[in-house]
Design a protein around this motif. Structure first.
Motif, PDB file in Angstrom:
ATOM      1  N   ASP A 406      -5.074  -7.093 -14.152  1.00 25.29           N
ATOM      2  CA  ASP A 406      -3.914  -7.969 -14.364  1.00 25.29           C
ATOM      3  C   ASP A 406      -3.756  -8.313 -15.848  1.00 25.29           C
ATOM      4  OD1 ASP A 406      -2.974  -8.128 -11.758  1.00 25.29           O
ATOM      5  OD2 ASP A 406      -4.260  -9.830 -11.240  1.00 25.29           O
ATOM      6  N   SER A 407      -4.870  -8.495 -16.537  1.00 29.65           N
ATOM      7  CA  SER A 407      -4.795  -8.822 -17.969  1.00 29.65           C
ATOM      8  C   SER A 407      -4.212  -7.663 -18.780  1.00 29.65           C
ATOM      9  CB  SER A 407      -6.192  -9.180 -18.508  1.00 29.65           C
ATOM     10  OG  SER A 407      -7.017  -8.022 -18.632  1.00 29.65           O
ATOM     11  N   ARG A 408      -4.345  -6.440 -18.244  1.00 32.93           N
ATOM     12  CA  ARG A 408      -3.775  -5.256 -18.902  1.00 32.93           C
ATOM     13  C   ARG A 408      -2.340  -4.979 -18.426  1.00 32.93           C
ATOM     14  NH1 ARG A 408      -8.083  -1.337 -20.702  1.00 32.93           N
ATOM     15  NH2 ARG A 408      -9.236  -2.682 -22.147  1.00 32.93           N
ATOM     16  N   ASP A 409      -1.850  -5.801 -17.513  1.00 36.31           N
ATOM     17  CA  ASP A 409      -0.509  -5.635 -16.939  1.00 36.31           C
ATOM     18  C   ASP A 409      -0.364  -4.254 -16.284  1.00 36.31           C
ATOM     19  OD1 ASP A 409       1.986  -6.633 -16.263  1.00 36.31           O
ATOM     20  OD2 ASP A 409       2.952  -5.710 -18.005  1.00 36.31           O
ATOM     21  N   ILE A 410      -1.392  -3.852 -15.545  1.00 39.58           N
ATOM     22  CA  ILE A 410      -1.377  -2.580 -14.832  1.00 39.58           C
ATOM     23  C   ILE A 410      -0.852  -2.813 -13.419  1.00 39.58           C
ATOM     24  CG2 ILE A 410      -2.816  -0.713 -13.906  1.00 39.58           C
ATOM     25  CD1 ILE A 410      -4.717  -1.246 -16.297  1.00 39.58           C
ATOM     26  N   GLU A 444       9.246   4.914  -7.881  1.00 37.73           N
ATOM     27  CA  GLU A 444       9.762   4.504  -6.573  1.00 37.73           C
ATOM     28  C   GLU A 444       8.606   4.253  -5.603  1.00 37.73           C
ATOM     29  OE1 GLU A 444      13.029   5.869  -3.186  1.00 37.73           O
ATOM     30  OE2 GLU A 444      12.637   7.164  -4.914  1.00 37.73           O
ATOM     31  N   MET A 445       7.556   5.075  -5.703  1.00 41.80           N
ATOM     32  CA  MET A 445       6.378   4.829  -4.880  1.00 41.80           C
ATOM     33  C   MET A 445       5.760   3.472  -5.211  1.00 41.80           C
ATOM     34  SD  MET A 445       4.243   8.353  -4.280  1.00 41.80           S
ATOM     35  CE  MET A 445       4.263   8.973  -5.948  1.00 41.80           C
ATOM     36  N   VAL A 446       5.635   3.195  -6.497  1.00 45.70           N
ATOM     37  CA  VAL A 446       5.064   1.915  -6.922  1.00 45.70           C
ATOM     38  C   VAL A 446       5.951   0.758  -6.464  1.00 45.70           C
ATOM     39  CG1 VAL A 446       4.399   0.499  -8.912  1.00 45.70           C
ATOM     40  CG2 VAL A 446       3.872   2.957  -8.891  1.00 45.70           C
ATOM     41  N   ARG A 447       7.261   0.950  -6.565  1.00 41.49           N
ATOM     42  CA  ARG A 447       8.192  -0.116  -6.173  1.00 41.49           C
ATOM     43  C   ARG A 447       8.030  -0.471  -4.696  1.00 41.49           C
ATOM     44  NH1 ARG A 447      13.117  -0.108  -3.924  1.00 41.49           N
ATOM     45  NH2 ARG A 447      13.368   2.151  -4.128  1.00 41.49           N
ATOM     46  N   HIS A 448       7.829   0.548  -3.846  1.00 40.33           N
ATOM     47  CA  HIS A 448       7.629   0.273  -2.415  1.00 40.33           C
ATOM     48  C   HIS A 448       6.252  -0.313  -2.144  1.00 40.33           C
ATOM     49  CE1 HIS A 448      11.282   1.839  -0.584  1.00 40.33           C
ATOM     50  NE2 HIS A 448      11.247   2.851  -1.439  1.00 40.33           N
ATOM     51  N   ALA A 449       5.241   0.175  -2.884  1.00 38.50           N
ATOM     52  CA  ALA A 449       3.875  -0.274  -2.637  1.00 38.50           C
ATOM     53  C   ALA A 449       3.600  -1.661  -3.217  1.00 38.50           C
ATOM     54  CB  ALA A 449       2.882   0.736  -3.221  1.00 38.50           C
ATOM     55  N   PRO A 451       6.247  -4.329  -4.291  1.00 42.92           N
ATOM     56  CA  PRO A 451       7.629  -4.762  -4.534  1.00 42.92           C
ATOM     57  C   PRO A 451       7.760  -5.959  -5.458  1.00 42.92           C
ATOM     58  CG  PRO A 451       6.933  -5.304  -2.297  1.00 42.92           C
ATOM     59  CD  PRO A 451       5.881  -4.419  -2.866  1.00 42.92           C
ATOM     60  N   GLU A 452       6.686  -6.753  -5.607  1.00 46.04           N
ATOM     61  CA  GLU A 452       6.791  -7.937  -6.456  1.00 46.04           C
ATOM     62  C   GLU A 452       6.659  -7.609  -7.941  1.00 46.04           C
ATOM     63  OE1 GLU A 452       2.363  -7.380  -5.953  1.00 46.04           O
ATOM     64  OE2 GLU A 452       4.195  -7.038  -4.790  1.00 46.04           O
ATOM     65  N   TYR A 453       6.270  -6.372  -8.257  1.00 50.83           N
ATOM     66  CA  TYR A 453       6.047  -6.002  -9.648  1.00 50.83           C
ATOM     67  C   TYR A 453       7.308  -5.327 -10.189  1.00 50.83           C
ATOM     68  CZ  TYR A 453       3.479  -4.430 -13.783  1.00 50.83           C
ATOM     69  OH  TYR A 453       3.039  -4.239 -15.059  1.00 50.83           O
ATOM     70  N   GLU A 454       7.752  -5.769 -11.347  1.00 51.91           N
ATOM     71  CA  GLU A 454       8.953  -5.196 -11.949  1.00 51.91           C
ATOM     72  C   GLU A 454       8.558  -3.989 -12.808  1.00 51.91           C
ATOM     73  OE1 GLU A 454      11.459  -7.870 -14.011  1.00 51.91           O
ATOM     74  OE2 GLU A 454      11.526  -9.350 -12.389  1.00 51.91           O
TER      75      GLU A 454
END
Length: 455
Positions: A406-410, A444-449, A451-454
């Motif tokens: 999280d600190s690396r914004d990954i 798109e995969m990340v967006r579905h997996a 969803p709270e991350y922009e």
């Protein structure tokens, strides 16, 4: 030790999951984080198995059962060596197991391999399996195609090329793959092996499945059905190999069934040159070989030029190096003694680093072979742990790695996120009357997996 053994497994394909499962069944108090570069798990099962092989994809069900366990945590969309270094990873874990597999192509060292229309089979597999690392469209304008190699990957490539787009649309292929396959003009596919039927690396079921499609006619020249003493011995020693030979013999003697696409399997033809004109493939030159009595072959000096407009090189996969980890570029593996990663400068094991699967032994064997491979590696790891020889991590708390990421914004994905992505793919498929339609685009995969991350 009062705390659990902390292990990072890098690579969430079958090899990594089997290793994780064995560690959890060892009786030790263990916590495992399964790292994966892709946003989704399952590696070879998701991105290396042909879409018309749901039987093999059924292995996912057993892998699901492993990933459902509380002691195992999936962390996807993280590239070790880029997002987090191996040295940094060591500060959170007692041991690191590399199981990164192989997706690249081995070279075919003949002139013309770099021509337009000469492809690595792995490239094509990556395309039709919707791997986001590979091309989104494919030139399938060639009417006559050569596939070099006599393993299951060669059969997969040949079968996909010989089928129609509509035959494959019922599978999980995404729209971009269907659109290319629907334009496929191939009517002749030629598969070449430099040795004989008894040396072919097909599995019997894969070979028989070629003939299940009404659009494919498998053709074997009766003159290619030949065995020497070494070949006969290979048949006697392996029931599977004998079944392969029997199936090829049946293909060679049967009457034509009149299917529109011909799939020729040629033996005793060794590729010597991919022929080009204006930088594009226009043919393949092979030398006829003959058995040497031991199951090997020698050249005869008789050459044939085959009229093909594309060549697919199915001569093996190749692993890629991981930053900060020793790598043997010739064998394309992490140097190891059966489990420990070895420092090539000293020949000694590197404390706390291990390897399993294809990155350990090369891309040989079936998916099930990785189970015995993982057993060898995990037994070494557990032995080192029992001996107290593993390094003490600076931050062994289970949540410490999540705070670091999280600190690396990954935008790392999780097992819960996979269920969200899985549901989205199934919903896309259900709308078209099929089980699943794969999502290709990485974001798109990340967006579905997640969803709270922009993105």
């Amino acid at each position: 030790m009062s705390r659990p053994l902390r292990v990072a497994v890098v690579g969430a394909g079958p090899a990594g999951i089997y290793a994780s499962d064995l560690l959890m069944k060892s009786g030790e108090d263990v916590q495992i984080d399964l790292f994966e570069r892709m946003p989704a798990p399952f590696g070879l099962i998701r991105y290396g198995v042909a879409p018309d092989h749901p039987r093999i994809k059924g292995i996912v069900k057993s892998l699901h059962n492993v990933l459902d366990k509380d002691h195992l945590r999936f962390l996807g969309n993280i590239e070790i060596g880029r997002d987090i270094t191996v040295e940094e990873l060591h500060s959170f874990y007692d041991a690191i197991v590399f199981s990164t597999g192989a997706t690249g192509d081995q070279d075919l060292r003949v002139p013309g391999s770099d021509l337009k229309g000469s492809f690595g089979a792995g490239e094509f597999v990556g395309f039709y399996d919707g791997n986001p690392d590979f091309e989104r469209s494919w030139d399938l304008s060639a009417e006559k195609v050569a596939v070099i190699g006599v393993g299951n990957v060669a059969l997969d490539v040949a079968r996909i090329l010989a089928k129609t787009g509509d035959e494959l649309r019922v599978t999980e292929i995404p729209d971009n793959v269907y659109e290319s396959l629907a334009r496929n003009r191939a009517t002749e596919i030629h598969v070449f092996g430099r040795r004989g039927p008894a040396q072919a690396k097909f599995t019997p079921l894969e070979l028989k499945e070629l003939d299940h499609s009404p659009t494919i006619e498998v053709v074997v020249n009766p003159e290619d059905i030949d065995y020497d003493e070494g070949s006969e011995r290979a048949r006697r020693e392996s029931k599977s190999q004998d079944l392969v030979c029997q199936t090829l013999e049946q293909y060679a003697i049967r009457d034509p069934k009149g299917a529109p696409h011909k799939l020729f399997i040629h033996f005793f033809e060794s590729p010597v040159e991919i022929i080009g004109d204006n930088g594009e493939v226009v043919g393949l030159r092979t030398e006829r070989t003959t058995l040497d009595g031991q199951g090997g072959v020698t050249g005869t000096g008789e050459f044939t030029t085959w009229d093909v407009q594309a060549v697919y090189r199915a001569v093996g996969y190749r692993s890629e190096a991981v930053n900060e980890v020793p790598f043997d570029p010739e064998r394309a593996v992490i140097p190891n003694d059966g489990g420990h990663v070895i420092d090539p400068a000293t020949g000694a094991p590197i404390t706390g680093l291990y390897a399993t699967g294809w990155i350990k032994r090369g891309p040989i064997g079936l998916i099930g072979n990785t189970k015995s491979d993982a057993k060898e590696t995990t037994e070494m790891l557990l032995s080192d742990y029992a001996a107290g020889s593993l390094p003490e991590p600076a931050h062994p708390e289970r949540e410490a790695i999540l705070e670091f990421l999280d600190s690396r914004d990954i935008a790392f994905t999780t097992w819960e996120g996979w269920h969200l992505l899985d549901a989205a793919e199934r919903q896309l498929g259900e709308a078209e009357g099929r089980e699943r339609k794969k999502i290709v685009e990485w974001n798109e995969m990340v967006r579905h997996a997640r969803p709270e991350y922009e993105i």
